[in-house]
Scaffold this motif. Structure first.
Motif, PDB file in Angstrom:
ATOM      1  N   ASN A 227      -6.989  -4.718  18.785  1.00  0.00           N
ATOM      2  CA  ASN A 227      -7.838  -5.140  19.901  1.00  0.00           C
ATOM      3  C   ASN A 227      -8.199  -3.962  20.794  1.00  0.00           C
ATOM      4  OD1 ASN A 227      -8.149  -7.879  19.325  1.00  0.00           O
ATOM      5  ND2 ASN A 227      -6.190  -8.374  20.260  1.00  0.00           N
ATOM      6  N   TRP A 228      -7.262  -3.064  21.010  1.00  0.00           N
ATOM      7  CA  TRP A 228      -7.526  -1.916  21.861  1.00  0.00           C
ATOM      8  C   TRP A 228      -8.531  -0.971  21.214  1.00  0.00           C
ATOM      9  CZ3 TRP A 228      -6.791   3.413  22.266  1.00  0.00           C
ATOM     10  CH2 TRP A 228      -6.905   3.919  23.564  1.00  0.00           C
ATOM     11  N   PHE A 229      -8.358  -0.717  19.911  1.00  0.00           N
ATOM     12  CA  PHE A 229      -9.255   0.214  19.225  1.00  0.00           C
ATOM     13  C   PHE A 229     -10.642  -0.377  18.972  1.00  0.00           C
ATOM     14  CE2 PHE A 229      -5.289   2.346  17.621  1.00  0.00           C
ATOM     15  CZ  PHE A 229      -5.493   3.521  18.326  1.00  0.00           C
ATOM     16  N   SER A 230     -10.740  -1.681  18.858  1.00  0.00           N
ATOM     17  CA  SER A 230     -12.033  -2.288  18.530  1.00  0.00           C
ATOM     18  C   SER A 230     -12.619  -3.061  19.705  1.00  0.00           C
ATOM     19  CB  SER A 230     -11.881  -3.202  17.321  1.00  0.00           C
ATOM     20  OG  SER A 230     -10.989  -4.241  17.610  1.00  0.00           O
ATOM     21  N   TRP A 231     -12.350  -2.607  20.901  1.00  0.00           N
ATOM     22  CA  TRP A 231     -12.804  -3.346  22.088  1.00  0.00           C
ATOM     23  C   TRP A 231     -14.321  -3.476  22.143  1.00  0.00           C
ATOM     24  CZ3 TRP A 231     -15.750  -0.875  25.856  1.00  0.00           C
ATOM     25  CH2 TRP A 231     -15.816   0.508  25.762  1.00  0.00           C
ATOM     26  N   LEU A 232     -15.069  -2.534  21.613  1.00  0.00           N
ATOM     27  CA  LEU A 232     -16.531  -2.643  21.621  1.00  0.00           C
ATOM     28  C   LEU A 232     -17.043  -3.692  20.639  1.00  0.00           C
ATOM     29  CD1 LEU A 232     -17.777   1.045  21.761  1.00  0.00           C
ATOM     30  CD2 LEU A 232     -18.200  -0.744  23.427  1.00  0.00           C
ATOM     31  N   PHE A 233     -16.295  -3.956  19.587  1.00  0.00           N
ATOM     32  CA  PHE A 233     -16.766  -4.804  18.502  1.00  0.00           C
ATOM     33  C   PHE A 233     -16.137  -6.197  18.494  1.00  0.00           C
ATOM     34  CE2 PHE A 233     -16.820  -0.380  17.213  1.00  0.00           C
ATOM     35  CZ  PHE A 233     -18.138  -0.226  16.821  1.00  0.00           C
ATOM     36  N   ARG A 234     -15.158  -6.433  19.341  1.00  0.00           N
ATOM     37  CA  ARG A 234     -14.381  -7.665  19.272  1.00  0.00           C
ATOM     38  C   ARG A 234     -15.229  -8.926  19.334  1.00  0.00           C
ATOM     39  NH1 ARG A 234      -9.696  -6.286  22.847  1.00  0.00           N
ATOM     40  NH2 ARG A 234     -11.377  -6.415  24.299  1.00  0.00           N
ATOM     41  N   ASP A 235     -16.156  -9.001  20.248  1.00  0.00           N
ATOM     42  CA  ASP A 235     -16.988 -10.198  20.390  1.00  0.00           C
ATOM     43  C   ASP A 235     -18.462  -9.878  20.192  1.00  0.00           C
ATOM     44  OD1 ASP A 235     -14.853 -11.921  20.969  1.00  0.00           O
ATOM     45  OD2 ASP A 235     -14.836 -11.259  23.053  1.00  0.00           O
ATOM     46  N   MET A 236     -18.741  -8.946  19.307  1.00  0.00           N
ATOM     47  CA  MET A 236     -20.126  -8.552  19.093  1.00  0.00           C
ATOM     48  C   MET A 236     -20.937  -9.694  18.483  1.00  0.00           C
ATOM     49  SD  MET A 236     -21.697  -5.285  17.108  1.00  0.00           S
ATOM     50  CE  MET A 236     -21.247  -4.138  18.389  1.00  0.00           C
ATOM     51  N   PHE A 237     -20.384 -10.341  17.476  1.00  0.00           N
ATOM     52  CA  PHE A 237     -21.062 -11.464  16.832  1.00  0.00           C
ATOM     53  C   PHE A 237     -20.231 -12.716  17.033  1.00  0.00           C
ATOM     54  CE2 PHE A 237     -22.309  -7.675  14.440  1.00  0.00           C
ATOM     55  CZ  PHE A 237     -23.691  -7.764  14.568  1.00  0.00           C
ATOM     56  N   ARG A 238     -20.891 -13.746  17.487  1.00  0.00           N
ATOM     57  CA  ARG A 238     -20.203 -15.022  17.717  1.00  0.00           C
ATOM     58  C   ARG A 238     -20.468 -15.936  16.530  1.00  0.00           C
ATOM     59  NH1 ARG A 238     -17.831 -15.351  22.584  1.00  0.00           N
ATOM     60  NH2 ARG A 238     -18.620 -13.919  24.142  1.00  0.00           N
ATOM     61  N   VAL A 239     -19.420 -16.189  15.780  1.00  0.00           N
ATOM     62  CA  VAL A 239     -19.486 -17.047  14.603  1.00  0.00           C
ATOM     63  C   VAL A 239     -18.479 -18.167  14.828  1.00  0.00           C
ATOM     64  CG1 VAL A 239     -19.227 -17.105  12.095  1.00  0.00           C
ATOM     65  CG2 VAL A 239     -20.050 -15.032  13.208  1.00  0.00           C
ATOM     66  N   ASP A 240     -18.811 -19.367  14.370  1.00  0.00           N
ATOM     67  CA  ASP A 240     -17.939 -20.521  14.617  1.00  0.00           C
ATOM     68  C   ASP A 240     -16.585 -20.402  13.912  1.00  0.00           C
ATOM     69  OD1 ASP A 240     -19.811 -21.706  16.267  1.00  0.00           O
ATOM     70  OD2 ASP A 240     -20.752 -22.813  14.622  1.00  0.00           O
ATOM     71  N   ASP A 241     -16.590 -19.970  12.676  1.00  0.00           N
ATOM     72  CA  ASP A 241     -15.345 -19.859  11.921  1.00  0.00           C
ATOM     73  C   ASP A 241     -14.574 -18.617  12.385  1.00  0.00           C
ATOM     74  OD1 ASP A 241     -13.313 -20.064  10.081  1.00  0.00           O
ATOM     75  OD2 ASP A 241     -14.537 -19.506   8.358  1.00  0.00           O
ATOM     76  N   PRO A 242     -13.329 -18.786  12.857  1.00  0.00           N
ATOM     77  CA  PRO A 242     -12.584 -17.633  13.382  1.00  0.00           C
ATOM     78  C   PRO A 242     -12.295 -16.553  12.335  1.00  0.00           C
ATOM     79  CG  PRO A 242     -11.240 -19.623  13.458  1.00  0.00           C
ATOM     80  CD  PRO A 242     -12.597 -20.026  13.015  1.00  0.00           C
ATOM     81  N   LYS A 243     -12.112 -16.943  11.078  1.00  0.00           N
ATOM     82  CA  LYS A 243     -11.854 -15.943  10.040  1.00  0.00           C
ATOM     83  C   LYS A 243     -13.103 -15.115   9.747  1.00  0.00           C
ATOM     84  CE  LYS A 243      -8.023 -18.084   7.635  1.00  0.00           C
ATOM     85  NZ  LYS A 243      -7.518 -18.588   6.352  1.00  0.00           N
ATOM     86  N   VAL A 244     -14.243 -15.781   9.677  1.00  0.00           N
ATOM     87  CA  VAL A 244     -15.490 -15.056   9.442  1.00  0.00           C
ATOM     88  C   VAL A 244     -15.795 -14.150  10.633  1.00  0.00           C
ATOM     89  CG1 VAL A 244     -17.971 -15.306   9.078  1.00  0.00           C
ATOM     90  CG2 VAL A 244     -16.386 -16.845   7.914  1.00  0.00           C
ATOM     91  N   ARG A 245     -15.542 -14.647  11.843  1.00  0.00           N
ATOM     92  CA  ARG A 245     -15.747 -13.840  13.041  1.00  0.00           C
ATOM     93  C   ARG A 245     -14.875 -12.588  13.005  1.00  0.00           C
ATOM     94  NH1 ARG A 245     -13.336 -16.527  17.379  1.00  0.00           N
ATOM     95  NH2 ARG A 245     -14.638 -18.283  16.795  1.00  0.00           N
ATOM     96  N   ALA A 246     -13.619 -12.743  12.577  1.00  0.00           N
ATOM     97  CA  ALA A 246     -12.711 -11.593  12.487  1.00  0.00           C
ATOM     98  C   ALA A 246     -13.194 -10.605  11.434  1.00  0.00           C
ATOM     99  CB  ALA A 246     -11.295 -12.068  12.170  1.00  0.00           C
ATOM    100  N   VAL A 247     -13.634 -11.114  10.289  1.00  0.00           N
ATOM    101  CA  VAL A 247     -14.113 -10.220   9.233  1.00  0.00           C
ATOM    102  C   VAL A 247     -15.329  -9.439   9.711  1.00  0.00           C
ATOM    103  CG1 VAL A 247     -15.223 -10.158   6.964  1.00  0.00           C
ATOM    104  CG2 VAL A 247     -13.180 -11.534   7.302  1.00  0.00           C
ATOM    105  N   VAL A 248     -16.264 -10.114  10.360  1.00  0.00           N
ATOM    106  CA  VAL A 248     -17.487  -9.443  10.799  1.00  0.00           C
ATOM    107  C   VAL A 248     -17.184  -8.432  11.898  1.00  0.00           C
ATOM    108  CG1 VAL A 248     -19.704  -9.809  11.949  1.00  0.00           C
ATOM    109  CG2 VAL A 248     -18.992 -11.336  10.112  1.00  0.00           C
ATOM    110  N   ASN A 249     -16.507  -8.852  12.941  1.00  0.00           N
ATOM    111  CA  ASN A 249     -16.296  -7.974  14.098  1.00  0.00           C
ATOM    112  C   ASN A 249     -15.284  -6.859  13.825  1.00  0.00           C
ATOM    113  OD1 ASN A 249     -18.176  -9.312  15.743  1.00  0.00           O
ATOM    114  ND2 ASN A 249     -16.667 -10.869  16.255  1.00  0.00           N
TER     115      ASN A 249
END
Length: 102
Positions: free
Chosen positions: A53-75
């Motif tokens: 979370n600290w290293f990817s703070w710019l990308f954490r919520d860049m794309f909002r996807v409903d499925d949490p796993k897909v959101r994690a994979v993308v961001n």
């Protein structure tokens, strides 16, 4: 007068590229924990989640996807790719710049 680099410059470039590679590995490990549904209360899983979370703070919520796993994979995947690209670019510049012996 030709540019002559010392061996230390090459080492510095490699160390920086390795650091960026390790950061990408941390993010990818966190992504694996998310996809495999690891226990978030486990201290090791929690530690890697905090680091990722600290290293990817710019990308954490860049794309909002409903499925949490897909959101994690993308961001988080995007963050890991950026860190790997930076590591590759640094290594490439270091090889091309300091490998010349004019």
């Amino acid at each position: 007068m030709p540019y002559v680099a010392s061996r230390h410059n090459s080492w510095i470039v490699h160390i920086i590229a390795i650091i960026f590679g390790i950061i990408a590995l941390i993010i990818l490990l966190h992504l694996a924990f998310v996809l495999l549904e690891a226990n978030p209360h486990n201290p090791l899983v929690n530690f890697f989640a905090d680091l990722a979370n600290w290293f990817s703070w710019l990308f954490r919520d860049m794309f909002r996807v409903d499925d949490p796993k897909v959101r994690a994979v993308v961001n988080y995947g995007l963050a890991a790719l950026v860190y790997l690209a930076i590591a590759g670019a640094i290594a490439s510049v270091g090889r091309s710049r300091w490998s010349r012996h004019d």
